[in-house]
Design an enzyme around this catalytic site. Structure first.
Site, PDB file in Angstrom:
ATOM      1  N   LYS A 121       0.819  -1.212   0.000  1.00  0.00           N
ATOM      2  CA  LYS A 121       0.000   0.000   0.000  1.00  0.00           C
ATOM      3  C   LYS A 121       0.847   1.253   0.000  1.00  0.00           C
ATOM      4  O   LYS A 121       0.624   2.166  -0.795  1.00  0.00           O
ATOM      5  CB  LYS A 121      -0.926  -0.003   1.220  1.00  0.00           C
ATOM      6  N   ASP A 139      -6.639   0.234   0.513  1.00  0.00           N
ATOM      7  CA  ASP A 139      -6.650   0.264   1.974  1.00  0.00           C
ATOM      8  C   ASP A 139      -7.990  -0.267   2.463  1.00  0.00           C
ATOM      9  O   ASP A 139      -8.800  -0.733   1.671  1.00  0.00           O
ATOM     10  CB  ASP A 139      -6.425   1.683   2.472  1.00  0.00           C
TER      11      ASP A 139
END
Length: 218
Positions: A121, A139
DNA sequence: AACTCGGGGCA
DNA sequence: TGCCCAGAGTT
């Protein structure tokens, strides 16, 4: 699964609700962005933004982070959670930058992921925001919204969600959509109490309709 | 897949 | 009080 036209409708609603959704870390240089994103793991933006101004005043380069004892850096970021590991990671990462990348932040996702404290991420966020590389960082918000709206399958892993989004969304809208989905998930389609009653997408949202039926029965 | 790190915010 | 957060690393 939603078709292209339905997904288009979702994107338009996202834009309508959060036209100016933007990563608050955009303006910083790649190194500060990298540090800020590493710090933001499991912490809110507001918390990180409270700490970074004075932090970046004191530390401007990888060398600066290595010039102080670990305890001092830990103290400087204490008000963010997970500060012990994060401080260690930032020193380790600074070392790697100097050692292998000539003191600069690398631009590819693969190189970024080789840094301490940088996972998929974080690598995606830095690559797309700082270097304009095509990437979608999945996310918890993006994942939840994608699943509730059936933009992807409910059982998809994070990686599969990312692949599906890259396949379904126009590349030139990845960045904007990414930020808008986060805002949509954070302020509207919340994990605990999603505001389905006032949702413009209820008519094509399986999860929302399920929730409304459940409420009806009460 | 499940667990740990972790202080701050919010109900 | 209890629960959650724009995660990563280890087992």
């Amino acid at each position: 699964m939603l078709n292209k036209k339905q997904i288009r409708e979702c994107l338009d609603v996202f834009e309508d609700m959060f036209p100016d959704a933007e990563c608050e870390l955009t303006h910083k240089n790649p190194f500060e962005l990298l540090v800020a994103v590493v710090l933001s793991a499991q912490a809110t933006d507001a918390l990180v933004n409270k700490v970074t101004p004075q932090l970046f005043k004191k530390y401007k380069s990888p060398e600066d982070y290595l010039a102080v004892p670990l305890e001092e850096l830990q103290h400087d970021i204490k008000s963010i959670g997970l500060y012990r590991n994060k401080a260690k990671n930032i020193q380790k990462l600074s070392h790697t930058l100097i050692d292998k990348f000539n003191g600069k932040v690398p631009s590819t996702k693969q190189e970024l992921e080789s840094l301490a404290g940088v996972g998929r991420k974080t690598a995606n966020v830095v690559a797309s925001v700082a270097f304009d590389e095509p990437a979608i960082a999945v996310d918890t918000h993006v994942e939840r919204v994608s699943k509730r709206l059936a933009i992807c399958r409910y059982k998809d892993s994070v990686l599969e969600v990312e692949k599906t989004l890259m396949r379904q969304l126009p590349k030139e809208e990845w960045s904007d959509t990414h930020h808008r989905m986060i805002f949509f998930g954070r302020y509207h389609c919340k994990a605990q109490r999603p505001n389905c009653e006032e949702c413009q997408l209820l008519h094509l949202c399986r999860e929302g309709q399920k929730r409304m039926r459940k409420k009806e029965r009460k």
